[in-house]
Design an enzyme around this catalytic site. Structure first.
Site, PDB file in Angstrom:
ATOM      1  N   ARG A 107       0.837  -1.206   0.000  1.00 37.07           N
ATOM      2  CA  ARG A 107       0.000   0.000   0.000  1.00 37.07           C
ATOM      3  C   ARG A 107       0.868   1.251   0.000  1.00 37.07           C
ATOM      4  O   ARG A 107       0.561   2.246  -0.671  1.00 37.07           O
ATOM      5  CB  ARG A 107      -0.928  -0.010   1.223  1.00 37.07           C
ATOM      6  CG  ARG A 107      -1.876   1.185   1.266  1.00 37.07           C
ATOM      7  CD  ARG A 107      -2.855   1.082   2.416  1.00 37.07           C
ATOM      8  NE  ARG A 107      -2.198   1.153   3.713  1.00 37.07           N
ATOM      9  CZ  ARG A 107      -2.862   1.097   4.882  1.00 37.07           C
ATOM     10  NH1 ARG A 107      -4.183   0.956   4.897  1.00 37.07           N
ATOM     11  NH2 ARG A 107      -2.209   1.175   6.022  1.00 37.07           N
TER      12      ARG A 107
ATOM     13  N   LYS B 172      -2.500   7.058   1.172  1.00 34.81           N
ATOM     14  CA  LYS B 172      -2.118   7.325   2.563  1.00 34.81           C
ATOM     15  C   LYS B 172      -0.993   8.354   2.562  1.00 34.81           C
ATOM     16  O   LYS B 172       0.194   8.027   2.710  1.00 34.81           O
ATOM     17  CB  LYS B 172      -1.689   6.035   3.262  1.00 34.81           C
ATOM     18  CG  LYS B 172      -1.671   6.141   4.784  1.00 34.81           C
ATOM     19  CD  LYS B 172      -1.480   4.780   5.410  1.00 34.81           C
ATOM     20  CE  LYS B 172      -1.407   4.844   6.935  1.00 34.81           C
ATOM     21  NZ  LYS B 172      -2.660   5.265   7.552  1.00 34.81           N
TER      22      LYS B 172
ATOM     23  N   GLU C  77     -15.677   6.235   6.524  1.00 36.96           N
ATOM     24  CA  GLU C  77     -14.606   5.777   7.419  1.00 36.96           C
ATOM     25  C   GLU C  77     -14.429   6.761   8.556  1.00 36.96           C
ATOM     26  O   GLU C  77     -15.032   7.832   8.580  1.00 36.96           O
ATOM     27  CB  GLU C  77     -13.289   5.654   6.640  1.00 36.96           C
ATOM     28  CG  GLU C  77     -12.816   6.968   6.020  1.00 36.96           C
ATOM     29  CD  GLU C  77     -11.534   6.834   5.216  1.00 36.96           C
ATOM     30  OE1 GLU C  77     -10.793   5.856   5.427  1.00 36.96           O
ATOM     31  OE2 GLU C  77     -11.264   7.716   4.378  1.00 36.96           O
TER      32      GLU C  77
END
Length: 388
Positions: A140, A238, A271
């Site tokens: 990721r 991210k 989220e």
């Protein structure tokens, strides 16, 4: 030690004119407006002593420090911090090695991650001398770098090796590893196109006061966040651009809650600021929002895989990733937050709505036990041994 101090111009000075002069870079101070006053410096002869003890004190003299004096002050600053985290080791590609001295765990001010937010990061838990889900987090991490147009200074295998060696040097057997890829230092321009080399940083963190989790203490309140959610293009990456996340968390704390829950642009549950959300509905299905508009949580995906055993045991009737309405979420039997920082945390109230019976649900507790056991004794795919 005597020194000189500039006193401000008299109040009669035209501030608007002064501001315009600064913009036009042609400020001039008439000689009669400069008052020189001899003062005694607030610091003593030990240049490593902090100048200020509070926000209310006036700094009369800004000292010019040598390299050694600056280091001593950094060291003193770190020693005075009474935080809940201890920094055991840091790798930096800038100095090409690992340090265990917290005073030099710093990055350059002209790093584009600092002044432009052009950087990505990820993390991995350290449990009993193993790195948990390192490869999943690293995948990721590199995908986030690709989306952010950051070309890593090393290939994947070398980055992986550096991260493991940093944990090894720290001697930490229980804690966390956090790492960053930055567009790198070089200037204060908007774009890093001036020939910068990207930078890799990693730090090992040990929590000095881990929370004691008991059945009575588990269970948090959440609110619907009023802070705008990130656009999907940025939410799935991210990056270090966490201002919306920080403001959402602060808003929740000010309301006496743990975190805020974001809704997407269609009003579906999205989220939390640093964790995913999941529910157990009245049909005993585990449901979780789609990952197409939010961060793809490594812990959340592992929980989905581990939940298969609850399906086989008949404790769950189904596992689905789908759009979840606020009404569905609030009427669920169980609600939970899932992430590397909280693992599986039960939510007992959302806004004014009590979730289920207001206590941690059986499925939430079972999933928490499963992820903890997985981190302690799971397969090699989720556990990387650190050679201390």
């Amino acid at each position: 030690m005597a020194s000189l101090r500039f006193l401000p111009p008299p109040q009669s000075q035209n501030l608007n004119s002064l501001s315009t002069d600064f913009v036009n870079r042609r400020v001039s101070y008439p000689q009669q407006q400069l008052n020189f006053t001899k003062i005694t410096a607030l610091t003593n002869s030990d240049s490593s002593s902090p100048l200020l003890d509070s926000k209310t004190q006036v700094l009369d003299v800004v000292p010019l420090l040598s390299s050694s004096e600056a280091y001593e002050r950094l060291k003193t600053f770190r020693e005075k911090i009474k935080g809940k985290q201890q920094y055991l080791a840091m790798y930096s590609s800038i100095f090409g090695g690992i340090t265990t001295d917290p005073a030099v765990m710093v990055i350059p001010m002209d790093d584009h991650m600092v002044h432009r937010g052009h950087g990505v990061f990820d993390t991995a838990a350290i449990m009993d001398g193993y790195l948990c889900s390192l490869d999943q987090h690293l995948d990721r991490f590199l995908n986030s770098a690709l989306r952010s147009k950051i070309d890593p200074p090393f290939d994947r295998e070398n980055i992986r090796r550096i991260l493991i060696q940093t944990v090894s040097a720290s001697k930490c057997r229980n804690g966390s590893l956090r790492y960053w890829l930055s567009a790198g230092p070089g200037d204060f321009q908007l774009s890093p196109s001036g020939g910068h080399e990207s930078a890799l940083y990693a730090i090992v963190i040990k929590d000095l006061s881990p929370a004691v989790v008991t059945p009575e203490s588990r269970g948090v309140k959440v609110i619907t966040s009023s802070i705008p959610i990130k656009h999907p293009m940025f939410a799935v990456t991210k990056s270090v651009n966490y201002l919306p996340n920080v403001l959402s968390k602060m808003e929740a704390e000010e309301a006496g809650a743990f975190v805020g829950i974001w809704l997407d642009n269609e009003g579906f549950v999205a989220e939390g600021p640093s964790m995913n959300v999941a529910f157990v509905n009245k049909e005993k299905e585990l449901i979780m929002p789609h990952f197409d508009k939010i961060l793809s949580g490594c812990t959340a995906k592992r929980v989905l895989a581990l939940a298969e055993c609850l399906l086989k045991q008949g404790k769950l009737t189904g596992i689905r990733v789908k759009n979840v309405t606020v009404e569905e979420g609030k009427e669920a039997d169980e609600m939970m937050l899932i992430g590397s920082g909280v693992l599986v945390c039960p939510v007992v109230q959302w806004d004014e709505q009590v979730i289920g019976d207001g206590k941690e649900g059986h499925i939430t507790q079972a999933l928490f036990d499963l992820i903890v056991e997985d981190m302690k004794s799971g397969p090699p795919i989720v556990r990387t041994l650190v050679p201390y």
